[in-house]
Design a protein around this motif. Structure first.
Motif, PDB file in Angstrom:
ATOM      1  N   ALA A  96       0.818  -1.377  -0.051  1.00 51.11           N
ATOM      2  CA  ALA A  96      -0.098   0.145   0.008  1.00 51.11           C
ATOM      3  C   ALA A  96       0.950   1.218   0.088  1.00 51.11           C
ATOM      4  CB  ALA A  96      -1.010  -0.116   1.182  1.00 51.11           C
ATOM      5  N   SER A  97       0.370   2.237  -0.531  1.00 51.30           N
ATOM      6  CA  SER A  97       1.139   3.539  -0.719  1.00 51.30           C
ATOM      7  C   SER A  97       0.257   4.548  -0.068  1.00 51.30           C
ATOM      8  CB  SER A  97       1.332   4.145  -2.085  1.00 51.30           C
ATOM      9  OG  SER A  97       1.613   5.319  -2.206  1.00 51.30           O
ATOM     10  N   ARG A  98       0.688   5.097   1.258  1.00 48.58           N
ATOM     11  CA  ARG A  98       0.023   6.091   2.112  1.00 48.58           C
ATOM     12  C   ARG A  98      -0.629   7.336   1.034  1.00 48.58           C
ATOM     13  NH1 ARG A  98       3.246   6.666   6.101  1.00 48.58           N
ATOM     14  NH2 ARG A  98       1.952   5.434   7.462  1.00 48.58           N
ATOM     15  N   ALA A  99       0.353   7.783   0.526  1.00 49.75           N
ATOM     16  CA  ALA A  99       0.145   9.065  -0.658  1.00 49.75           C
ATOM     17  C   ALA A  99      -1.121   8.603  -1.656  1.00 49.75           C
ATOM     18  CB  ALA A  99       1.484   9.306  -1.540  1.00 49.75           C
ATOM     19  N   GLU A 100      -0.887   7.472  -2.260  1.00 48.97           N
ATOM     20  CA  GLU A 100      -1.946   7.122  -3.260  1.00 48.97           C
ATOM     21  C   GLU A 100      -3.147   7.147  -2.367  1.00 48.97           C
ATOM     22  OE1 GLU A 100      -0.740   3.539  -5.323  1.00 48.97           O
ATOM     23  OE2 GLU A 100       0.997   4.688  -6.228  1.00 48.97           O
ATOM     24  N   ALA A 101      -3.314   6.225  -1.316  1.00 48.37           N
ATOM     25  CA  ALA A 101      -4.648   6.246  -0.665  1.00 48.37           C
ATOM     26  C   ALA A 101      -5.032   7.559  -0.413  1.00 48.37           C
ATOM     27  CB  ALA A 101      -4.250   5.547   0.588  1.00 48.37           C
ATOM     28  N   LYS A 102      -4.333   8.299   0.100  1.00 46.63           N
ATOM     29  CA  LYS A 102      -4.706   9.821   0.415  1.00 46.63           C
ATOM     30  C   LYS A 102      -5.498  10.675  -0.920  1.00 46.63           C
ATOM     31  CE  LYS A 102      -2.360  11.268   4.535  1.00 46.63           C
ATOM     32  NZ  LYS A 102      -1.378  12.192   5.413  1.00 46.63           N
ATOM     33  N   ARG A 103      -5.037  10.360  -1.993  1.00 51.45           N
ATOM     34  CA  ARG A 103      -5.404  10.900  -3.241  1.00 51.45           C
ATOM     35  C   ARG A 103      -6.494  10.065  -3.608  1.00 51.45           C
ATOM     36  NH1 ARG A 103       0.125  10.733  -4.742  1.00 51.45           N
ATOM     37  NH2 ARG A 103       0.052   8.653  -5.848  1.00 51.45           N
ATOM     38  N   SER A 104      -6.833   9.109  -3.370  1.00 54.86           N
ATOM     39  CA  SER A 104      -7.982   8.495  -3.788  1.00 54.86           C
ATOM     40  C   SER A 104      -9.134   8.804  -3.062  1.00 54.86           C
ATOM     41  CB  SER A 104      -7.880   6.774  -3.536  1.00 54.86           C
ATOM     42  OG  SER A 104      -7.929   6.402  -2.137  1.00 54.86           O
ATOM     43  N   PHE A 105      -9.036   9.536  -1.769  1.00 49.38           N
ATOM     44  CA  PHE A 105     -10.228   9.964  -1.086  1.00 49.38           C
ATOM     45  C   PHE A 105     -10.075  11.398  -1.002  1.00 49.38           C
ATOM     46  CE2 PHE A 105      -9.980   5.764   1.207  1.00 49.38           C
ATOM     47  CZ  PHE A 105     -11.312   5.577   1.171  1.00 49.38           C
ATOM     48  N   ASP A 106      -9.281  12.152  -1.921  1.00 47.07           N
ATOM     49  CA  ASP A 106      -9.267  13.452  -2.125  1.00 47.07           C
ATOM     50  C   ASP A 106      -8.861  14.185  -0.703  1.00 47.07           C
ATOM     51  OD1 ASP A 106      -9.814  13.643  -4.956  1.00 47.07           O
ATOM     52  OD2 ASP A 106     -11.904  13.504  -4.277  1.00 47.07           O
ATOM     53  N   LEU A 107      -8.042  13.783  -0.096  1.00 54.07           N
ATOM     54  CA  LEU A 107      -7.377  14.086   1.379  1.00 54.07           C
ATOM     55  C   LEU A 107      -6.160  14.745   0.854  1.00 54.07           C
ATOM     56  CD1 LEU A 107      -8.076  10.948   3.482  1.00 54.07           C
ATOM     57  CD2 LEU A 107      -9.517  13.001   2.965  1.00 54.07           C
ATOM     58  N   PRO A 108      -5.850  15.855   1.698  1.00 53.58           N
ATOM     59  CA  PRO A 108      -4.435  16.655   1.628  1.00 53.58           C
ATOM     60  C   PRO A 108      -3.303  15.683   1.888  1.00 53.58           C
ATOM     61  CG  PRO A 108      -6.158  17.891   3.074  1.00 53.58           C
ATOM     62  CD  PRO A 108      -6.778  16.378   2.897  1.00 53.58           C
ATOM     63  N   ALA A 109      -2.467  15.768   1.258  1.00 54.35           N
ATOM     64  CA  ALA A 109      -1.224  14.836   1.272  1.00 54.35           C
ATOM     65  C   ALA A 109      -0.511  15.054   2.934  1.00 54.35           C
ATOM     66  CB  ALA A 109      -0.311  15.005   0.278  1.00 54.35           C
ATOM     67  N   ASP A 110      -0.711  16.400   3.329  1.00 51.25           N
ATOM     68  CA  ASP A 110       0.241  16.675   4.639  1.00 51.25           C
ATOM     69  C   ASP A 110      -0.448  16.431   5.843  1.00 51.25           C
ATOM     70  OD1 ASP A 110      -1.249  18.626   3.804  1.00 51.25           O
ATOM     71  OD2 ASP A 110       0.233  20.451   4.244  1.00 51.25           O
ATOM     72  N   ALA A 111      -1.854  16.281   5.751  1.00 54.32           N
ATOM     73  CA  ALA A 111      -2.566  16.193   7.009  1.00 54.32           C
ATOM     74  C   ALA A 111      -2.809  14.699   7.386  1.00 54.32           C
ATOM     75  CB  ALA A 111      -4.104  16.663   6.722  1.00 54.32           C
ATOM     76  N   PRO A 112      -2.589  14.486   8.769  1.00 51.18           N
ATOM     77  CA  PRO A 112      -2.928  13.215   9.350  1.00 51.18           C
ATOM     78  C   PRO A 112      -4.211  12.782   9.047  1.00 51.18           C
ATOM     79  CG  PRO A 112      -2.714  14.842  11.011  1.00 51.18           C
ATOM     80  CD  PRO A 112      -2.482  15.523   9.909  1.00 51.18           C
TER      81      PRO A 112
END
Length: 536
Positions: free
Chosen positions: A489-505
């Protein structure tokens, strides 16, 4: 020479056994199960686990050499349970060497992998190439075994021969290998998935050529040497997919994002094995592919599998669907039926169990806790619950089984498992039953001494299951779930898939169908983290 082969019932091991017998050696096979390819009159079979030193020592007695092939070889299995992979691949190799030392075995031939070169910066590699610290768990476990071999040679004069295998293919291949998986998908009409552009190449090696190389590793000049055993041609993943498309079925090819940790394209030289042992891989990929297809089309397949589940949440239905999908893909000739076993047991059992569970979960959670305690911890209550379920559910369940006439039954729901176990004990059911246990606790609901095999997704559960159902009744298995679960899994790709900011926990709060636990409190706690984004 008497040679013990660990993992001799498996894909590579069975071919090694064939070659050893053809060369006139006596073979002792050490594995969890006997070989389906050799009779007891042909090989001396010893059942045992590779992590059991006493069993290994007993089997190694009077042997001249050990060919050590037993391993967790499926990379997905390594990712799913790294502790198990370390125990089998690394510690298992150490125990094989220790058994050899104590039994006076002169040589251990160790099956390693060309993944050893996966982190080397060089594209062209041979046995003199410096091996870099591994980034993949599988490579780490296999390299640990290599180091143990060298240490035992230095300290105890146990000779080794390390053989770094190319990617094996051919008859008897495991269904998880790339060629077998592509063929299964094509036969099922599914598109073949290729990571990236498919240009990553592999040095495949036909399994019978590989087995010849393993036997040559017993020669005196191979003592304390390392050899690469690979094919001479580079074959890309896309070329394999196209060959399957052209010769099996045109189900289409789809490209997916490249995978992290994948084995990069390397030119692995086997020149040392040719020079010192006279070995080379003489089978071209096209020829080996044809031989594999001929074997695949001729092999017998189990025809009917009945998977029993219950509509009380995804904890039972999802494993049932995953098992059906995997069985259909791995054994294209099979017929797999998924049936709601709870409904098959009849209205009375369904009303009490399903509707009662819904009432308890939604309106009176304390009632479920009381029921759980009484059945799990109080033997008389458990006996009454079992007698009731069997009395009112056995007849309907038997009717459903006879209607589908399966060769094997798999149960993902403990209620049907208990009834099936009673039917087996009472000799009213002659079909073998497997219980797929996906829970970590409450195993008295899941295990029964009448069940033929319990597969557990948590190794910690094995001891309790076997205390209930008897020694040897539990086996660890890869969890039956979506294949994406096993992909890195890639944390960055997962965040992008949910349209979440890359730098927010980002904090995920997961609550199962039971709704057990303080889910609201968990969300509030997560929201208290500064700048956090909470997903439920």
């Amino acid at each position: 020479m008497r040679v013990m082969v660990t993992g001799g019932s498996g894909f590579i091991g069975s071919h090694v056994v064939d070659k050893l017998l053809a060369a006139g050696h006596q073979v002792r096979l050490f594995d969890l199960a006997p070989s389906p390819y050799r009779s007891p009159e042909e090989v001396d079979f010893r059942a045992g686990d590779i992590t059991d030193l006493d069993a290994l020592l007993d089997a190694a007695e009077s042997c001249d050499a050990i060919v050590h092939l037993a391993a967790v070889a499926d990379v997905n299995h390594v990712v799913a349970d790294p502790a198990k992979a370390q125990e089998v691949n690394s510690e298992g190799t150490l125990k094989v060497l220790e058994a050899a030392r104590q039994a006076g075995v002169k040589r251990v031939v160790y099956g390693s992998t060309i993944w050893a070169y996966s982190d080397c910066p060089e594209r062209s590699v041979d046995e003199d190439t410096r091996v870099e610290p591994p980034s993949h768990l599988y490579t780490a476990t296999k390299l640990a075994g290599e180091h143990y071999c060298k240490s035992y040679a230095e300290l105890y004069e146990v000779e080794y021969t390390i053989l770094r295998f190319g990617i094996p293919y051919g008859p008897r291949a495991r269904d998880a290998t790339v060629l077998a998986a592509f063929c299964a998908k094509a036969e099922a009409g599914e598109r073949l998935t290729v990571a990236g552009d498919g240009s990553q190449s592999r040095r495949f090696v036909y399994v019978e050529d590989l087995a010849d190389g393993v036997v040559s590793g017993l020669r005196p000049e191979a003592a304390n040497r390392v050899y690469n055993l690979t094919g001479e041609e580079d074959t890309t993943i896309l070329q394999i997919a196209e060959a399957v498309r052209d010769h099996v079925a045109d189900s289409g090819i789809v490209h997916t994002p490249g995978r992290t940790g994948d084995f990069g394209s390397k030119e692995v030289s086997s020149e040392r094995a040719q020079r010192e042992l006279g070995w080379s891989a003489g089978t071209r990929f096209a020829e080996g592919f044809r031989s594999y297809l001929a074997w695949r089309r001729a092999r017998p397949e189990r025809r009917k599998v009945l998977v029993l589940t219950a509509d009380i949440g995804e904890g039972h239905d999802l494993p049932a669907r995953a098992l059906a999908r995997d069985l259909t893909a791995d054994h294209p000739g099979s017929e797999v039926e998924v049936v709601d076993g709870l409904r098959a047991m009849g209205r009375v059992v369904t009303a009490i169990v399903r509707d009662g569970s819904w009432f308890a979960f939604n309106w009176f959670p304390a009632l479920f806790a009381v029921q759980y305690f009484l059945i799990n911890r109080v033997a008389p209550t458990r006996w009454i619950a079992l007698r009731f379920t069997y009395r009112f559910g056995a007849r309907g369940l038997l009717r459903a089984i006879r209607r589908y006439d399966p060769d094997v039954i798999i149960s993902t729901y403990p209620g049907t498992t208990l009834v099936l176990g009673e039917l087996r004990l009472r000799r009213r059911l002659d079909v073998p039953v497997v219980a797929a246990i996906t829970d970590l606790a409450g195993l008295r609901f899941w295990a029964h001494p009448g069940i033929d095999l319990h597969t557990v997704t948590h190794r910690e559960s094995s001891e309790e299951v076997e205390a209930i159902a008897g020694p040897g009744s539990a086996r660890w298995a890869r969890p039956p779930t979506a294949p994406e679960f096993f992909e890195p899994a890639s944390r960055a790709e997962a965040k992008r898939s949910f349209d979440l900011p890359a730098d927010a926990p980002a904090i995920v709060v997961s609550g199962g169908g039971w709704g057990i636990g303080d889910l609201v409190g968990a969300v509030e706690t997560a929201l208290a983290v500064p700048d956090s984004i909470v997903l439920c």
